[in-house]
Design an enzyme around this catalytic site. Structure first.
Site, mmCIF file in Angstrom:
data_model
loop_
_atom_site.group_PDB
_atom_site.id
_atom_site.type_symbol
_atom_site.label_atom_id
_atom_site.label_comp_id
_atom_site.label_asym_id
_atom_site.label_seq_id
_atom_site.Cartn_x
_atom_site.Cartn_y
_atom_site.Cartn_z
ATOM 1 N N LYS A 290 -41.976 -4.776 16.500
ATOM 2 C CA LYS A 290 -43.113 -5.656 17.294
ATOM 3 C C LYS A 290 -42.861 -5.533 18.590
ATOM 4 O O LYS A 290 -41.986 -5.807 19.283
ATOM 5 C CB LYS A 290 -42.775 -7.079 16.602
ATOM 6 N N ASP B 261 -48.082 -7.408 18.965
ATOM 7 C CA ASP B 261 -48.440 -8.843 18.776
ATOM 8 C C ASP B 261 -49.011 -9.543 19.943
ATOM 9 O O ASP B 261 -48.152 -10.109 20.634
ATOM 10 C CB ASP B 261 -46.853 -9.541 18.453
ATOM 11 N N LEU B 262 -50.310 -9.351 20.405
ATOM 12 C CA LEU B 262 -50.858 -9.872 21.456
ATOM 13 C C LEU B 262 -51.665 -11.287 21.229
ATOM 14 O O LEU B 262 -52.123 -11.821 22.178
ATOM 15 C CB LEU B 262 -51.653 -8.911 22.197
ATOM 16 N N LYS B 263 -51.746 -11.574 20.090
ATOM 17 C CA LYS B 263 -52.266 -12.867 19.640
ATOM 18 C C LYS B 263 -53.607 -13.075 20.328
ATOM 19 O O LYS B 263 -53.872 -14.177 21.067
ATOM 20 C CB LYS B 263 -51.431 -14.015 19.618
ATOM 21 N N HIS C 150 -57.062 -14.385 21.548
ATOM 22 C CA HIS C 150 -57.706 -15.603 21.358
ATOM 23 C C HIS C 150 -58.679 -15.832 22.646
ATOM 24 O O HIS C 150 -58.515 -16.234 23.668
ATOM 25 C CB HIS C 150 -56.727 -16.900 21.336
ATOM 26 N N ASP C 151 -60.020 -15.348 22.295
ATOM 27 C CA ASP C 151 -61.104 -15.309 23.439
ATOM 28 C C ASP C 151 -62.511 -15.490 22.757
ATOM 29 O O ASP C 151 -62.468 -15.578 21.610
ATOM 30 C CB ASP C 151 -60.986 -14.177 24.405
ATOM 31 N N PRO D 149 -65.844 -13.976 21.058
ATOM 32 C CA PRO D 149 -65.740 -12.771 20.108
ATOM 33 C C PRO D 149 -65.934 -11.520 20.641
ATOM 34 O O PRO D 149 -65.293 -10.553 20.129
ATOM 35 C CB PRO D 149 -67.126 -13.247 19.090
ATOM 36 N N THR E 62 -65.192 -10.393 23.638
ATOM 37 C CA THR E 62 -63.969 -9.976 24.376
ATOM 38 C C THR E 62 -62.772 -9.463 23.392
ATOM 39 O O THR E 62 -62.233 -8.371 23.498
ATOM 40 C CB THR E 62 -63.627 -11.014 25.227
ATOM 41 N N THR F 283 -44.825 -20.757 14.432
ATOM 42 C CA THR F 283 -43.652 -21.669 13.883
ATOM 43 C C THR F 283 -42.622 -22.202 14.600
ATOM 44 O O THR F 283 -41.816 -22.973 14.191
ATOM 45 C CB THR F 283 -42.648 -20.342 13.330
ATOM 46 N N GLN G 228 -37.338 -22.132 17.651
ATOM 47 C CA GLN G 228 -38.091 -22.264 16.318
ATOM 48 C C GLN G 228 -38.043 -23.379 15.570
ATOM 49 O O GLN G 228 -36.979 -24.147 15.909
ATOM 50 C CB GLN G 228 -37.651 -21.081 15.289
ATOM 51 N N GLY H 162 -36.389 -11.697 15.575
ATOM 52 C CA GLY H 162 -36.128 -11.318 16.971
ATOM 53 C C GLY H 162 -34.527 -11.726 17.335
ATOM 54 O O GLY H 162 -33.664 -10.736 17.096
ATOM 55 N N ARG H 163 -34.483 -12.675 17.961
ATOM 56 C CA ARG H 163 -33.029 -12.928 18.569
ATOM 57 C C ARG H 163 -32.062 -12.804 17.513
ATOM 58 O O ARG H 163 -31.099 -12.395 18.211
ATOM 59 C CB ARG H 163 -33.156 -14.089 19.280
HETATM 60 O O1 C5P Z 1 -36.295 -14.430 18.160
HETATM 61 P P1 C5P Z 1 -37.097 -14.952 17.157
HETATM 62 O O2 C5P Z 1 -36.945 -14.452 15.735
HETATM 63 O O3 C5P Z 1 -37.581 -16.384 16.997
HETATM 64 O O4 C5P Z 1 -38.663 -14.252 17.401
HETATM 65 C C1 C5P Z 1 -39.805 -14.373 16.885
HETATM 66 C C2 C5P Z 1 -40.961 -13.535 17.144
HETATM 67 O O5 C5P Z 1 -42.201 -13.829 16.411
HETATM 68 C C3 C5P Z 1 -41.325 -13.759 18.549
HETATM 69 O O6 C5P Z 1 -41.517 -12.573 19.221
HETATM 70 C C4 C5P Z 1 -42.601 -14.623 18.529
HETATM 71 O O7 C5P Z 1 -43.317 -14.291 19.645
HETATM 72 C C5 C5P Z 1 -43.222 -13.957 17.397
HETATM 73 N N1 C5P Z 1 -43.886 -15.290 16.652
HETATM 74 C C6 C5P Z 1 -43.526 -16.411 16.234
HETATM 75 N N2 C5P Z 1 -44.460 -17.340 15.753
HETATM 76 C C7 C5P Z 1 -45.758 -16.865 15.380
HETATM 77 C C8 C5P Z 1 -46.061 -15.515 15.572
HETATM 78 C C9 C5P Z 1 -45.206 -14.807 16.383
HETATM 79 O O8 C5P Z 1 -42.338 -16.572 16.576
HETATM 80 N N3 C5P Z 1 -46.264 -17.917 14.659
#
Ligand code: C5P
Length: 247
Positions: free
Chosen positions: A47, A74-76, A78-79, A81, A83, A133, A203, A223-224
């Site tokens: 991602k 994952d650029l999410k 939100h603008d 329609p 754009t 989340t 989170q 991620g982390r």
């Molecule tokens: O490090 P971690 O596991 O918390 O990373 C979660 C990843 O998922 C991050 O890149 C975050 O931007 C993305 N994300 C999120 N919640 C969402 C959508 C995406 O945590 N609803």
């Protein structure tokens, strides 16, 4: 940038369908590629989010695609329609596997995004973020939404399905409810995944990898717990082993 050295380059993400999506939340390509070079595209997808994309741009995404990784951009968006539709078209041209918008952008915005990706040669999966989340009930109330968090997630996911998108980003805590309400073909992508002894970080709505799959998640964004582990590959292997055990 050089092409990453891979442990395997025989990957068709559609056939192998790896469940783990590693969030490359790094400041630059050099740092991200240190991990990517050790990863196998048959075992995970990648991602690319706002930080890395802003730093390195579309060429870096294309480099990952060329190295056979399924890439979730994952650029999410939100603008308005028009754009969002144009941004989705541009993103689809990168050859990515998955792309997302915010469901709170509304039905018209999501329909425009869907029409745009459907017209592209290599249509990526298009999903919408429901409630982040990192948000909890109090955070949702602060932005003026008084509905119960789970009901709000269901409302946004239902709207997403109505707009014709492939699925949503949600917490795995809501996955069983969404699976029951929206059927088996609706894709559920769940961040906020934490192995049982991992740090929660920022989170709020967290679930272990195995419970997320049990709840009906299709893909786990992690991620982390991987990128900041002392041994990221060992952590990824442990999570992968947990995921492939029969449920
Ligand atoms: O490090 P971690 O596991 O918390 O990373 C979660 C990843 O998922 C991050 O890149 C975050 O931007 C993305 N994300 C999120 N919640 C969402 C959508 C995406 O945590 N609803």
């Amino acid at each position: 940038m050089t092409t990453p050295k891979l442990t395997s380059n025989i990957c068709d993400p559609k056939i192998n369908d790896p469940k783990i999506i590693v969030a490359l939340d790094y400041a630059d390509a050099t740092s991200a590629l240190k991990l990517v070079r050790q990863l196998d595209p048959t075992l995970c997808r990648l991602k690319v989010g706002k930080e890395l994309f802003t730093a390195e741009g579309p060429k870096f995404v294309e480099q990952l695609v060329q190295a056979n990784f399924g890439v979730f951009l994952d650029l999410k968006f939100h603008d308005i329609p028009n754009t969002v539709a144009k941004a989705c078209t541009a993103a689809s041209h990168l050859g990515i596997w998955m792309l997302n918008v915010h469901a709170s952008g509304g039905l018209e915005m999501m329909q425009a995004a869907n029409e745009a990706v459907n017209k592209t040669a290599h249509k990526p999966l298009l999903i919408a973020v429901t409630v982040l989340t990192s948000m909890n009930q109090a955070g949702l109330n602060q932005v003026g939404i008084s509905a119960d968090l789970a009901s709000h997630v269901l409302k946004l996911a239902t709207l997403t399905q109505q707009a014709g998108l492939d699925g949503v980003v949600c917490s795995a805590l809501e996955a069983s409810m969404l699976r029951a309400q929206l059927g088996h073909d609706f894709c559920l992508v769940t961040p906020g995944i934490r192995p049982s002894n991992a740090s929660q970080d920022d989170q709020s709505r967290i679930v272990t990898p195995r419970d997320a799959l049990k709840n009906g998640s299709n893909y786990l964004v992690i991620g982390r717990p991987i990128t900041q582990a002392i041994d990221p590959l060992k952590m990824l292997a442990a999570i992968h082993a947990e995921c492939i055990q029969p449920i």
